[in-house]
Enzyme design. Structure first.
Site, PDB file in Angstrom:
ATOM      1  CB  CYS A   1       4.257  -0.796   1.259  1.00  0.00           C
ATOM      2  SG  CYS A   1       3.584  -2.265   0.446  1.00  0.00           S
TER       3      CYS A   1
ATOM      4  CG  PHE B   1      -6.799   8.859 -10.686  1.00  0.00           C
ATOM      5  CD1 PHE B   1      -5.807   7.889 -10.679  1.00  0.00           C
ATOM      6  CD2 PHE B   1      -6.689   9.915 -11.569  1.00  0.00           C
ATOM      7  CE1 PHE B   1      -4.729   7.971 -11.543  1.00  0.00           C
ATOM      8  CE2 PHE B   1      -5.614  10.017 -12.439  1.00  0.00           C
ATOM      9  CZ  PHE B   1      -4.635   9.041 -12.424  1.00  0.00           C
TER      10      PHE B   1
ATOM     11  CG  HIS C   1       1.312  11.814  -9.866  1.00  0.00           C
ATOM     12  ND1 HIS C   1       1.987  10.709 -10.341  1.00  0.00           N
ATOM     13  CD2 HIS C   1       1.067  11.563  -8.566  1.00  0.00           C
ATOM     14  CE1 HIS C   1       2.148   9.836  -9.370  1.00  0.00           C
ATOM     15  NE2 HIS C   1       1.605  10.339  -8.268  1.00  0.00           N
TER      16      HIS C   1
ATOM     17  CD  GLU D   1      -2.125   2.902 -10.782  1.00  0.00           C
ATOM     18  OE1 GLU D   1      -1.880   3.286  -9.618  1.00  0.00           O
ATOM     19  OE2 GLU D   1      -1.931   3.599 -11.781  1.00  0.00           O
TER      20      GLU D   1
ATOM     21  CB  CYS E   1       2.247   3.143   1.399  1.00  0.00           C
ATOM     22  SG  CYS E   1       0.625   3.501   0.685  1.00  0.00           S
ATOM     23  CG  ASP E   2       2.859   7.689  -2.687  1.00  0.00           C
ATOM     24  OD1 ASP E   2       1.975   6.816  -2.757  1.00  0.00           O
ATOM     25  OD2 ASP E   2       3.392   8.192  -3.682  1.00  0.00           O
ATOM     26  CB  THR E   3      -1.856   6.148  -1.085  1.00  0.00           C
ATOM     27  OG1 THR E   3      -1.186   6.262  -2.333  1.00  0.00           O
ATOM     28  CG2 THR E   3      -3.329   6.412  -1.275  1.00  0.00           C
TER      29      THR E   3
ATOM     30  CB  CYS F   1      -3.845  -1.521   1.726  1.00  0.00           C
ATOM     31  SG  CYS F   1      -2.622  -2.330   0.662  1.00  0.00           S
TER      32      CYS F   1
END
Length: 185
Positions: free
Chosen positions: A38, A28, A179, A97, A41-43, A34
């Site tokens: 959002c 990855f 995951h 992605e 968003c979990d990142t 970005c």
């Protein structure tokens, strides 16, 4: 920023946790930044370390898989043809992605689009993965020519509703964030 400088949030090795390639070993490459905001968003993609193209390629080659998932944030803010060509020369199959807000550079092998707010500018989608929140997913899907359609519960909070929708609309498949279920990166 020089053309060869990239803002990399992290590079790691794990299993692809979502969508068509779920369970496949993958490197990855998560870019920072970005162009959307959002709420779900979990990142944490804001922090970064500058990398040159050569540094990226050398680091990703240290892992045994030759399947790379380029993600973010929004990876198409930084993913460019020179990096794509260098990854291909190193033997990588490149999946991206994206939120669908930008055109995909030439050479990307697989495109997963998880569309967010309009406007969409993406010109190619292999896999459409919508974070389901009760929205009109049929209208969204009609804007894309995707071969594979996935609905993903929003942070696991609406699993029954997502499953019910898929059972009533059989062209869709379920994508879970495996995951997270497995507690792996």
């Amino acid at each position: 920023m020089k053309k060869t400088d990239y803002r990399v949030n992290e590079i790691f090795y794990s299993l692809q946790g979502e969508g068509f390639y779920t369970g496949r070993p993958a490197v990855f490459l998560r870019f920072s930044g970005c162009n959307r905001d959002c709420s779900f968003c979990d990142t944490a993609h804001q922090s970064f370390r500058p990398y040159t193209l050569e540094q990226i390629v050398e680091e990703v080659k240290t892992f045994p898989a030759r399947f790379i998932v380029v993600t973010g944030g929004e990876p198409l803010l930084q993913l460019d043809e020179p990096l794509i060509e260098a990854l291909h020369r190193a033997g990588f199959y490149i999946a991206v992605e994206t939120n669908g807000s930008m055109a995909v550079p030439r050479g990307v092998d697989w495109v997963t689009c998880s569309p967010k707010d309009h406007p969409w500018a993406i010109d190619r989608v292999d896999e459409l993965k919508i974070v389901y929140q009760g929205q009109d997913v049929e209208a969204i899907a009609s804007a894309f020519d995707a071969r594979h359609l996935y609905l993903q519960p929003c942070s696991g909070a609406n699993i029954p509703e997502t499953i019910a929708y898929i059972l009533d609309h059989t062209r869709w498949r379920l994508s879970l964030q495996t995951h997270k279920l497995l507690n792996i990166p």
